[in-house]
Design an enzyme around this catalytic site. Structure first.
Site, mmCIF file in Angstrom:
data_model
loop_
_atom_site.group_PDB
_atom_site.id
_atom_site.type_symbol
_atom_site.label_atom_id
_atom_site.label_comp_id
_atom_site.label_asym_id
_atom_site.label_seq_id
_atom_site.Cartn_x
_atom_site.Cartn_y
_atom_site.Cartn_z
ATOM 1 N N GLY A 293 -24.433 -4.107 22.348
ATOM 2 C CA GLY A 293 -23.207 -4.410 21.634
ATOM 3 C C GLY A 293 -22.054 -3.528 22.071
ATOM 4 N N ILE B 80 -18.036 -1.729 20.717
ATOM 5 C CA ILE B 80 -17.591 -0.735 19.753
ATOM 6 C C ILE B 80 -17.615 -1.309 18.337
ATOM 7 C CG2 ILE B 80 -15.116 -1.307 19.912
ATOM 8 C CD1 ILE B 80 -14.599 1.777 19.801
ATOM 9 N N THR B 81 -17.978 -0.478 17.379
ATOM 10 C CA THR B 81 -17.944 -0.903 15.983
ATOM 11 C C THR B 81 -17.640 0.297 15.104
ATOM 12 O OG1 THR B 81 -19.052 -2.242 14.307
ATOM 13 C CG2 THR B 81 -20.391 -0.578 15.424
ATOM 14 N N ILE C 225 -24.127 -6.393 14.363
ATOM 15 C CA ILE C 225 -25.494 -6.140 14.826
ATOM 16 C C ILE C 225 -25.442 -5.447 16.178
ATOM 17 C CG2 ILE C 225 -27.637 -7.208 15.655
ATOM 18 C CD1 ILE C 225 -27.231 -9.413 13.595
ATOM 19 N N LEU D 125 -28.233 -3.303 11.706
ATOM 20 C CA LEU D 125 -27.134 -4.120 11.183
ATOM 21 C C LEU D 125 -26.266 -3.321 10.223
ATOM 22 C CD1 LEU D 125 -27.697 -5.035 7.969
ATOM 23 C CD2 LEU D 125 -29.467 -6.413 9.068
ATOM 24 N N ALA D 126 -25.016 -3.780 10.099
ATOM 25 C CA ALA D 126 -24.064 -3.184 9.149
ATOM 26 C C ALA D 126 -23.317 -4.324 8.461
ATOM 27 C CB ALA D 126 -23.097 -2.257 9.860
ATOM 28 N N CYS E 4 -16.364 -5.007 18.121
ATOM 29 C CA CYS E 4 -17.410 -5.654 18.918
ATOM 30 C C CYS E 4 -16.853 -6.319 20.167
ATOM 31 C CB CYS E 4 -18.206 -6.639 18.068
ATOM 32 S SG CYS E 4 -19.046 -5.830 16.683
#
Length: 235
Positions: free
Chosen positions: A81, A83-84, A148, A161-162, A178
């Site tokens: 994935g 950036i989050t 995710i 997950l967030a 993301c």
């Protein structure tokens, strides 16, 4: 006859991101050698931006030196994935489970994580969906409600997950969430007309959705667990 499958659930409250990362590494090592059963960490982080292994720094829209002024940290990880953001009022699950033991491939695993968040949203009358081609996570219309990012090592999962319960969405303005431009981020608070229960209740509902979708039968709840139990050596 179906073999009972055990899951330990660690309810951890707010945990510094680096401490959670070290704990996951230790748990993955222990899961590989069958020292622990399948385990899931349920927690929140202080304001934190994380980048995946693709190192897409260009999706951080402010200088890294400015992050301290907004009370956030930046960490690089080995998950998939882009950036989050992680922060207060977000429900995070980090499963440390053996995909081989439950007969799942990586794609099916991610789909079940998506369904976990979709099912939680539905409890509050919110119709969420999995991302389309080029999208990751879980969406309500064109607004992202859940992220995710997973890592799988020798069949053992980490990261996870967030789900946005009611985080400060201003933090998302400093990144291309993301890696998907021109899309909004949303939260359960914004999308439902229902009065939300306490966050602890929502965290437990998320865990219940996860348990059902992954077919676990025996749940062992662990609360107030130290980051590194006394019989572990912190690395």
């Amino acid at each position: 006859m179906r073999v009972p499958r055990n899951l330990e659930v660690w309810k951890m409250g707010t945990v510094n991101y680096l401490n959670a990362l070290k704990l996951q590494d230790k748990l993955v090592s222990h899961r590989k050698t069958h020292k622990i059963p399948d385990t899931v960490l349920s927690l929140q982080h202080p304001p934190t931006y994380t980048l995946g292994k693709r190192r897409t720094d260009h999706n951080l829209l402010v200088p890294e030196s400015d992050l301290k002024t907004i009370g956030a940290e930046l960490h690089y990880t080995q998950r998939g994935g882009d950036i989050t953001f992680h922060g207060p009022n977000q429900a995070i699950l980090y499963p440390i489970i053996s995909l081989r033991d439950i007969g799942l491939g990586a794609r099916n695993y991610v789909e079940k994580l998506e369904l976990t968040m979709i099912e939680l949203a539905s409890l509050y009358g919110v119709k969420a969906r999995a991302g389309r081609v080029g999208e990751t996570g879980v969406w309500v219309g064109e607004r992202k409600i859940g992220a995710i990012g997973v890592r799988i090592s020798s069949g053992i999962t980490s990261h996870g997950l967030a789900f946005n319960i009611d985080p400060d969405l201003n933090y998302f303005k400093h990144i291309v969430p993301c890696g998907i431009a021109d899309k909004e981020v949303t939260s359960l608070r914004r999308e439902t007309d229902l009065v939300l229960p306490t966050e602890e209740v929502i965290h437990e509902q998320l865990i219940s959705c996860f348990v059902r979708l992954f077919g676990f039968s025996d749940i062992i709840w662990k609360e107030d667990t130290p980051i590194f139990p006394d019989n572990w050596e912190a690395e």
